[in-house]
Motif scaffolding. Structure first.
Motif, PDB file in Angstrom:
ATOM      1  N   THR A   1       0.834  -1.202   0.015  1.00 22.47           N
ATOM      2  CA  THR A   1       0.024  -0.173   0.139  1.00 22.47           C
ATOM      3  C   THR A   1       1.080   1.297  -0.062  1.00 22.47           C
ATOM      4  O   THR A   1       0.517   2.197  -0.670  1.00 22.47           O
ATOM      5  CB  THR A   1      -1.049  -0.100   1.521  1.00 22.47           C
TER       6      THR A   1
ATOM      7  N   THR B   1       0.905   3.942  -2.907  1.00 24.42           N
ATOM      8  CA  THR B   1       0.632   5.190  -2.592  1.00 24.42           C
ATOM      9  C   THR B   1       1.594   6.328  -3.022  1.00 24.42           C
ATOM     10  O   THR B   1       1.371   7.205  -3.648  1.00 24.42           O
ATOM     11  CB  THR B   1       0.380   5.455  -1.076  1.00 24.42           C
TER      12      THR B   1
ATOM     13  N   GLN C   1       1.714   6.816  -6.793  1.00 32.77           N
ATOM     14  CA  GLN C   1       0.528   7.607  -7.020  1.00 32.77           C
ATOM     15  C   GLN C   1       0.736   9.118  -6.869  1.00 32.77           C
ATOM     16  O   GLN C   1       0.330   9.875  -7.769  1.00 32.77           O
ATOM     17  CB  GLN C   1      -0.920   7.212  -6.479  1.00 32.77           C
TER      18      GLN C   1
ATOM     19  N   ASP D   1      -6.772  16.055  -1.821  1.00 35.74           N
ATOM     20  CA  ASP D   1      -6.281  15.619  -3.032  1.00 35.74           C
ATOM     21  C   ASP D   1      -6.283  16.851  -4.162  1.00 35.74           C
ATOM     22  O   ASP D   1      -5.447  17.030  -4.931  1.00 35.74           O
ATOM     23  CB  ASP D   1      -6.693  14.187  -3.345  1.00 35.74           C
TER      24      ASP D   1
ATOM     25  N   GLN E   1       5.855  11.510  -0.004  1.00 33.11           N
ATOM     26  CA  GLN E   1       6.054  10.307   0.306  1.00 33.11           C
ATOM     27  C   GLN E   1       6.414  10.097   1.485  1.00 33.11           C
ATOM     28  O   GLN E   1       6.229   8.844   2.231  1.00 33.11           O
ATOM     29  CB  GLN E   1       6.941   9.724  -0.910  1.00 33.11           C
TER      30      GLN E   1
ATOM     31  N   SER F   1       3.630  10.095   4.077  1.00 32.92           N
ATOM     32  CA  SER F   1       3.071   8.857   3.919  1.00 32.92           C
ATOM     33  C   SER F   1       3.896   7.756   4.598  1.00 32.92           C
ATOM     34  O   SER F   1       3.330   7.015   5.536  1.00 32.92           O
ATOM     35  CB  SER F   1       2.740   8.413   2.553  1.00 32.92           C
TER      36      SER F   1
ATOM     37  N   SER G   1      -7.121  -2.902  -2.098  1.00 32.07           N
ATOM     38  CA  SER G   1      -7.293  -1.911  -3.236  1.00 32.07           C
ATOM     39  C   SER G   1      -8.496  -2.090  -3.898  1.00 32.07           C
ATOM     40  O   SER G   1      -9.191  -1.008  -4.128  1.00 32.07           O
ATOM     41  CB  SER G   1      -6.100  -2.516  -4.196  1.00 32.07           C
TER      42      SER G   1
ATOM     43  N   THR H   1      -7.620   2.163  -2.752  1.00 30.75           N
ATOM     44  CA  THR H   1      -5.954   2.390  -2.575  1.00 30.75           C
ATOM     45  C   THR H   1      -5.095   1.748  -3.630  1.00 30.75           C
ATOM     46  O   THR H   1      -5.534   0.517  -3.751  1.00 30.75           O
ATOM     47  CB  THR H   1      -5.808   2.132  -1.286  1.00 30.75           C
TER      48      THR H   1
END
Length: 417
Positions: free
Chosen positions: A39, A43, A46, A207, A285, A288, A369, A374
């Motif tokens: 994940t 992420t 993304q 976002d 990143q 996260s 997902s 996700t």
């Protein structure tokens, strides 16, 4: 060694349910870690795609005053900041991370562009060199680009993007149409668009605020015509295209350093800075990953629990096989042989748990997902490390049972039967 492995598999098969329950802690721990890492990787990819977009690898280096781009609309060119010379552009193009580079001027337009008395509400006018379009990864959709002869002859021609066609021109055929820029008439000779487009994945308002793209239109005029519409001797910005996405940060920083070495402004707050989307992506990143790393440590606790379970079942196995151990020692088996057999059994048991955990983790990641939307990206290096680590757990937690087995007194061991 191979005989020990064969005996370990036979023992696991003989006690299938017990072996599975013993491996369960390892399976859950590894599965949780693989799902979390997948994940995180998804992420991060993304985030990178959302910010960098279609992969043109371009970095914008603009003249800033403090934290804001210097707007020439409201101030004269700063003293000590000359135009970017040809020799300096050659130096920038020689930077190893730079594939191509081009100078340009820019204005943020509020009411300075008109078509048939209709104003262009927001957008940009850019004075560009002919190589700007290839550097910016733009391709011709209609018409053509302006030529070097037109640039040298100060021809009043311009190129627009598709946003201008749909908003200012109301989707009319743009070729040959005349628009007014700063009081001068320019003929549209072409329409450009990015070679590849990318729509960021927007799931929340946060976002949207982070990844929203500027949908204002852009008008491109030859750089030789810039003084006709605006002002002479304005210092340019530079657009560079990096060789790869990972080169963007260095390409931007080295270009900014080269530009700053050529200027000597009175105001020290004025300097060239790169708009580094890769660095911004890296910061997001890291945010996260730092959040999710806590989840990885929590999941790792189950590996500790699983290791204790392995040690417990191996101690039970030593008790059950006391007579077997005594017989082996009576016929000459050394301590190292006995210890190696039990360590191998523990390692094989946890390695199987690791493999099953990786498979379960991949399945769990895909389910997450599908259910939550996700993005995921399976990290095969992480999967291999997980299996090796599970084997290491078996060895560590198998030391005590194997040591106990190796130190049994053969006479006492045989008496248990």
């Amino acid at each position: 060694m191979f005989e020990n492995i064969r005996l370990a598999f036979r023992g696991i098969w003989t006690h299938k349910l017990r072996s599975f329950l013993t491996m369960l802690g390892i399976i859950i721990g590894i599965a949780a870690i693989i799902a979390i890492v997948s994940t995180i990787e998804g992420t991060n990819q993304q985030i990178k795609e959302n910010l960098i977009g279609s992969g043109s690898n371009t970095v914008d280096i603009q003249l800033y005053q403090n934290d804001w781009p210097l707007d020439m609309s409201y101030s004269a060119p700063p003293f000590g900041v000359p135009q970017v010379s040809d020799s300096l552009m050659d130096e920038i193009r020689d930077i190893p991370e730079v594939k191509s580079a081009s100078r340009y001027n820019v204005r943020n337009i509020y009411d300075g562009v008109y078509y048939q008395n209709e104003p262009m509400n927001g957008g940009y006018v850019k004075g560009v060199e002919t190589d700007y379009f290839s550097t910016a990864n733009l391709t011709v959709k209609q018409g053509r680009l302006f030529t070097e002869k037109e640039v040298e002859a100060f021809k009043k021609v311009c190129i627009v993007d598709e946003n201008i066609v749909s908003t200012l021109l109301q989707n009319e055929n743009p070729i040959g149409k005349i628009i007014e820029i700063g009081g001068d008439s320019f003929v549209i000779v072409g329409v450009v668009a990015p070679r590849s487009t990318f729509e960021p994945v927007i799931n929340t308002m946060e976002d949207y605020d982070t990844y929203k793209q500027d949908e204002s239109g852009e008008v491109y005029i030859p750089y030789s015509d810039w003084p006709i519409c605006y002002r002479y001797d304005e210092p340019e910005n530079v657009l560079v295209r990096a060789n790869t996405t990972d080169d963007m940060t260095q390409a931007g920083k080295k270009t900014a350093d080269a530009l700053n070495a050529s200027i000597h402004p009175n105001d020290e707050s004025i300097k060239y800075q790169s708009k580094d989307l890769l660095e911004q992506a890296t910061r997001l990143q890291q945010l996260s990953s730092s959040t999710n790393s806590m989840l990885i440590w929590i999941a790792a606790i189950s590996l500790l629990v699983g290791g204790i379970g392995v040690m417990n079942i191996m101690l039970v196995s030593v008790t059950e096989r006391t007579a077997e151990i005594g017989l082996k020692k009576a016929i000459g088996a050394r301590k190292g042989k006995i210890m190696g057999q039990f360590l191998t059994e523990a390692a094989v048991l946890t390695s199987m748990g690791g493999v099953l955990g990786v498979a379960s983790g991949i399945g769990l990641a895909k389910i997450i997902s599908i259910m939550s939307g996700t993005p995921i990206a399976i990290s095969w290096p992480a999967a291999m490390i997980a299996v090796v680590f599970s084997m290491f757990i078996g060895i560590v937690f198998g030391i005590l049972p194997s040591h106990q087995a190796a130190n049994l007194n053969p006479i006492d061991a045989l008496r248990t039967n």
